[in-house]
Scaffold this active site. Structure first.
Site, PDB file in Angstrom:
ATOM      1  N   GLY A 113       0.781  -1.235   0.000  1.00 56.57           N
ATOM      2  CA  GLY A 113       0.000   0.000   0.000  1.00 56.57           C
ATOM      3  C   GLY A 113       0.810   1.280   0.000  1.00 56.57           C
ATOM      4  O   GLY A 113       0.248   2.375  -0.053  1.00 56.57           O
ATOM      5  N   PRO A 134       4.994  -4.774  -0.873  1.00 54.96           N
ATOM      6  CA  PRO A 134       4.850  -3.612  -1.745  1.00 54.96           C
ATOM      7  C   PRO A 134       4.657  -4.033  -3.199  1.00 54.96           C
ATOM      8  O   PRO A 134       5.215  -5.037  -3.642  1.00 54.96           O
ATOM      9  CB  PRO A 134       6.201  -2.898  -1.585  1.00 54.96           C
ATOM     10  N   GLY A 135       3.864  -3.271  -3.910  1.00 53.83           N
ATOM     11  CA  GLY A 135       3.724  -3.479  -5.355  1.00 53.83           C
ATOM     12  C   GLY A 135       4.024  -2.181  -6.058  1.00 53.83           C
ATOM     13  O   GLY A 135       5.095  -1.973  -6.620  1.00 53.83           O
ATOM     14  N   ARG A 136       3.066  -1.256  -5.928  1.00 50.75           N
ATOM     15  CA  ARG A 136       3.144   0.031  -6.625  1.00 50.75           C
ATOM     16  C   ARG A 136       4.458   0.762  -6.352  1.00 50.75           C
ATOM     17  O   ARG A 136       5.043   1.340  -7.271  1.00 50.75           O
ATOM     18  CB  ARG A 136       1.978   0.902  -6.153  1.00 50.75           C
ATOM     19  N   ARG A 190      -6.938   2.837 -14.776  1.00 44.89           N
ATOM     20  CA  ARG A 190      -6.955   3.588 -13.514  1.00 44.89           C
ATOM     21  C   ARG A 190      -7.689   4.934 -13.583  1.00 44.89           C
ATOM     22  O   ARG A 190      -8.478   5.234 -12.695  1.00 44.89           O
ATOM     23  CB  ARG A 190      -5.529   3.798 -12.983  1.00 44.89           C
ATOM     24  N   CYS A 229     -15.688   2.802 -26.928  1.00 44.48           N
ATOM     25  CA  CYS A 229     -17.023   3.387 -27.045  1.00 44.48           C
ATOM     26  C   CYS A 229     -17.703   3.500 -25.691  1.00 44.48           C
ATOM     27  O   CYS A 229     -18.656   2.779 -25.389  1.00 44.48           O
ATOM     28  CB  CYS A 229     -17.850   2.576 -28.031  1.00 44.48           C
TER      29      CYS A 229
HETATM   30  N1  LLP Z   1      -1.061  -6.937  -0.390  1.00 41.93           N
HETATM   31  C1  LLP Z   1      -2.389  -7.097  -0.540  1.00 41.93           C
HETATM   32  C2  LLP Z   1      -3.071  -8.089   0.288  1.00 41.93           C
HETATM   33  C3  LLP Z   1      -3.094  -6.320  -1.478  1.00 41.93           C
HETATM   34  O1  LLP Z   1      -4.398  -6.488  -1.602  1.00 41.93           O
HETATM   35  C4  LLP Z   1      -2.397  -5.359  -2.251  1.00 41.93           C
HETATM   36  C5  LLP Z   1      -3.106  -4.541  -3.223  1.00 41.93           C
HETATM   37  C6  LLP Z   1      -1.010  -5.229  -2.069  1.00 41.93           C
HETATM   38  C7  LLP Z   1      -0.374  -6.021  -1.127  1.00 41.93           C
HETATM   39  C8  LLP Z   1      -0.157  -4.282  -2.852  1.00 41.93           C
HETATM   40  O2  LLP Z   1      -0.533  -2.958  -2.708  1.00 41.93           O
HETATM   41  P1  LLP Z   1       0.408  -1.806  -3.287  1.00 41.93           P
HETATM   42  O3  LLP Z   1       1.706  -1.843  -2.520  1.00 41.93           O
HETATM   43  O4  LLP Z   1       0.632  -2.060  -4.732  1.00 41.93           O
HETATM   44  O5  LLP Z   1      -0.373  -0.564  -3.049  1.00 41.93           O
HETATM   45  N2  LLP Z   1      -5.754  -1.397  -8.717  1.00 41.93           N
HETATM   46  C9  LLP Z   1      -5.561  -0.381  -7.698  1.00 41.93           C
HETATM   47  C10 LLP Z   1      -4.804  -0.907  -6.515  1.00 41.93           C
HETATM   48  C11 LLP Z   1      -5.461  -2.094  -5.906  1.00 41.93           C
HETATM   49  C12 LLP Z   1      -4.610  -2.713  -4.872  1.00 41.93           C
HETATM   50  C13 LLP Z   1      -5.157  -3.999  -4.428  1.00 41.93           C
HETATM   51  N3  LLP Z   1      -4.364  -4.645  -3.439  1.00 41.93           N
HETATM   52  C14 LLP Z   1      -4.891   0.821  -8.332  1.00 41.93           C
HETATM   53  O6  LLP Z   1      -4.655   0.803  -9.528  1.00 41.93           O
HETATM   54  O7  LLP Z   1      -4.653   1.813  -7.644  1.00 41.93           O
END
Ligand code: LLP
Length: 417
Positions: free
Chosen positions: A240, A275-277, A313, A344
């Site tokens: 997150g 972390p992802g984003r 997004r 469309c």
């Molecule tokens: N762990 C869990 C259990 C999660 O559900 C998520 C994201 C993450 C880690 C990674 O979160 P990050 O570090 O990437 O924020 N599609 C949306 C974001 C949805 C995130 C869902 N879960 C967007 O484009 O903003």
């Protein structure tokens, strides 16, 4: 310094001009910088280095095999939420013992596959899922390693309600009282191995305080379990961690580390982060070509060859992505436009009421911060093949996913004709 920068008014990714990438691979095109991914991963890791954590990269943010392989080579694990992501992570060489499996709706087949693979832990989100895992553990003779994902019931400050997961009204996690009951029951089984505890409060969070609050709530559970003789091995703090989308300074991982490391270190538990984003968001852009400029009197529409099917997004979360020409012409006037795609739907846009250098038909635009939840959320809506993905390393650009073809679009259907 970002891997995407202008030199003499031309946008480069590392050592390669955007125009060259497009000449070779076409548009729309996702472009990732290898060095930026690695730098951001290392920066994140060093923020939490004192804990020597398992950094389980969130595969949903960018599941490309080459990206996963790159991160696995850096020592990352994977946070997965489906059998498909397990398949991707394993194919990319992520060791099973570095994989955690989250999500509210894991099927029995998915649970069984992950148990067989030998993943580190299931982040369990309901009593029903725990029951299924216990059954699988008993049937196979391999106790399923589990953590309960606790719902700490806090409001997380994310830009959109869809990405908030820390409060009671969402489907995520297990209320604390119920979690305590389930832990006690799980500790008495032979099919389950109680291993950890998990929390994830949402996505695109630019404040430290909610993490501290969530961890404090979870640590109360850890203490209570300890008093009852149930010892945990790890705490998973989820993901997150937000990034700056509008060119603002952002919150460096070090800030999160400063607040969380002392809290977590004293527990003696192994720490998992998801972390992802933060790792891949700023390491990718989407390149798109302006097809037409349509002046409707009230509004000017810049119609690009990338749409909501390529980058969802803006439509889905009203989220902001920077839009700029790949070739700057400072002498051009700035005008306010809607940047829209070919789909469309009136909701198909990349940017609304955006001030940009007066665009020209045929020119290239760059959509910033598109490395996370860009390609991974792309679809083939309107029968549009998904874009290609390229990984740039210095002067070299490597195609890491070819552009889909029309044949790809109908592959699963042809045998039905
Ligand atoms: N762990 C869990 C259990 C999660 O559900 C998520 C994201 C993450 C880690 C990674 O979160 P990050 O570090 O990437 O924020 N599609 C949306 C974001 C949805 C995130 C869902 N879960 C967007 O484009 O903003």
């Amino acid at each position: 310094m970002s891997a995407f920068e202008y030199r003499d008014c031309t946008l480069y990714c590392e050592g390669v001009p955007a125009g060259e990438l497009v000449a070779q691979f076409g548009t729309p095109l996702y472009v990732y910088s290898r060095s930026e991914i690695v730098t951001r991963f290392r920066e994140f890791r060093s923020a939490f280095a004192a804990l020597d954590p398992l950094i389980a990269f969130s595969v949903k943010s960018n599941g490309n095999l080459s990206v996963l392989r790159l991160l696995a080579d850096e020592g990352a694990g994977a946070d997965i939420v489906s059998g498909g992501e397990l398949y991707r992570a394993r194919l990319a060489g992520v060791p099973a013992e570095r994989i955690v499996f989250s999500g509210v709706g894991k099927t029995v087949a998915e649970l069984a596959a992950a148990l067989e693979a030998g993943i580190y832990a299931f982040n369990v989100e309901s009593a029903g899922e725990l029951r299924e895992l216990e059954g699988l553990g008993e049937a196979t003779g391999v106790a399923a390693p589990i953590a309960l994902r606790v719902n700490p019931d806090i409001e997380s400050p994310t830009p959109h309600a869809y990405t908030r997961t820390g409060h009671r009204e969402t489907k995520f996690g297990i209320p604390i009282e119920e979690a305590l009951r389930l832990y006690r029951a799980a500790a008495r089984t032979t099919g389950l191995r109680v291993r950890g505890i998990d929390v994830h409060i949402g996505s695109q969070i630019l404040e430290v305080a909610p993490y501290v609050l969530a961890v404090q709530r979870v640590l109360e559970v850890v203490d209570e379990l300890r008093r009852e003789g149930i010892e945990l091995e790890f705490i998973d703090v989820g993901g997150g961690f937000g990034i700056p989308y509008e060119g603002e300074p952002g919150v460096p991982a070090a800030k999160f580390g400063e607040a969380l490391v002392p809290l977590l270190r004293e527990t003696g538990l192994r720490v998992v982060l998801e972390p992802g984003r933060y790792i891949v968001g700023p390491a990718g852009v989407l390149l798109t070509r302006v097809l037409y400029i349509k002046d409707m009197g009230e509004k000017t529409f810049v119609i690009t060859d990338a749409g909501m099917n390529d980058l969802l997004r803006p439509s889905h979360y009203a989220s902001y992505h920077r839009v700029a020409p790949a070739e700057q012409h400072p002498e051009r006037a700035t005008i306010t436009v809607d940047v829209v795609g070919p789909i469309c739907e009136s909701g198909d846009f990349l940017a609304l009421d955006r001030a940009v250098e007066q665009p020209r038909e045929g020119e290239l635009l760059v959509i910033g911060e598109a490395g996370a939840y860009g390609f991974s959320m792309a679809s083939t809506y309107n029968a549009r093949p998904r874009p290609a993905e390229v990984l740039v390393d210095g002067e070299n650009a490597r195609l890491i996913r070819r552009r889909e073809s029309y044949e790809d679009l109908v592959r699963g259907e042809v045998e039905c004709l």
